[in-house]
Design an enzyme around this catalytic site. Sequence first.
Site, short mmCIF file in Angstrom:
data_model
loop_
_atom_site.label_atom_id
_atom_site.label_comp_id
_atom_site.label_asym_id
_atom_site.label_seq_id
_atom_site.Cartn_x
_atom_site.Cartn_y
_atom_site.Cartn_z
CG ASN A 178 -31.52 -11.60 11.59
OD1 ASN A 178 -30.76 -12.44 12.18
ND2 ASN A 178 -33.22 -11.53 12.45
CG HIS A 254 -33.91 -7.88 18.29
ND1 HIS A 254 -33.83 -6.58 18.04
CD2 HIS A 254 -32.25 -8.27 18.46
CE1 HIS A 254 -32.86 -5.95 18.98
NE2 HIS A 254 -31.85 -7.00 18.83
#
Length: 322
Positions: A178, A254
């Site tokens: 990310n 996650h």
Amino acid sequence: MPRKIILDVDTGSDDACAIMLAYLHKDIDLLAVCTVKGNQPLKYTTENTLRIRDLLHADFPVYKGCPGSLVKNIVYPRILPTPNADAYDEEGNKIHIHQELFDLPASDGEVEAMNAPDFYVDYLMHASEPVTVVAVGPLTNLAVALIMEPDIVKNIEEIVIMGGAWNITNATLAAEFNIYDDPEAAQRVLHCGAKITMVPLDATHTAYISRDDSAQLRKIGTPASLFAADLIDLRILVHDYAQPLEVPHTCALHDPLTIAYLIDPNVLEDVRFCNVEVSLSGLTEGQTCVDQRAIQENRNVHFAFRGNHELFSKIFIDAFRS
Ligand code: BDR
Ligand code: CA
């Protein structure tokens, strides 16, 4: 009072689990979901989000966000080659960690007319009380909103980010996906002045999810719990092949760990308030540099070095019983 959140996603198998947990848990009030490119191009991350909304029979608004990163896509070459991490199932079929959502029926749901950065600015400038922003994809939407109107920070209670890494990486030898996907956006967000909690790979890998957990979800037997179980089993196959965790036949889920933290902060362990900066170039591009010195300046991030597996799986599974 349930915690009011805006969730920013690049759905994605684990983003799908974050949306489900946020929608189903009574302690969370899911105000809106914003989409961004990341795990897939924006068209698919948005469609996947709408499919999950359909699966849940939910009606939260979905705002389509940015299709590209702030500058990364226009500066050549910024994308490092990554090793081929294709995994295969027992029949020899190639599997991808984010493919499964395309098995859900296509959505005829609509996104809102406003785009995601405009929504952040509009909503946060007029909010009557502060809200929490949970970002589990690249941070492009929030960074654009902050560039457009830095004052939105006044109505942000906290920003919770799934992203970054200390000792474990996945996108490159130095970086988590990310943050690597839009490092400039991440750097902008980390310095916006809001309270920031970062849930990095070190936390998500230690708060692993197992086949026992997916079996419990199957027993619950709702469409959402069965789908979550499928996603977990798929992720375990891919993790075993490409990124085995310390405990065999488990996966990192996650994104929903951010939501679990808002439900019970004890799910994150060894959280240290420190200065975190993002490397913007070279071999370490996208790396989160986490200052561990006793004396340091500019502490800006509550960085979680570990997660609690038992508590996380309990919070996640229990949400599907409601
Ligand atoms: C993050 O990257 C994405 O692939 C996942 O959805 C998660 O948000 C993990 O590095
Ligand atoms: Ca994600």
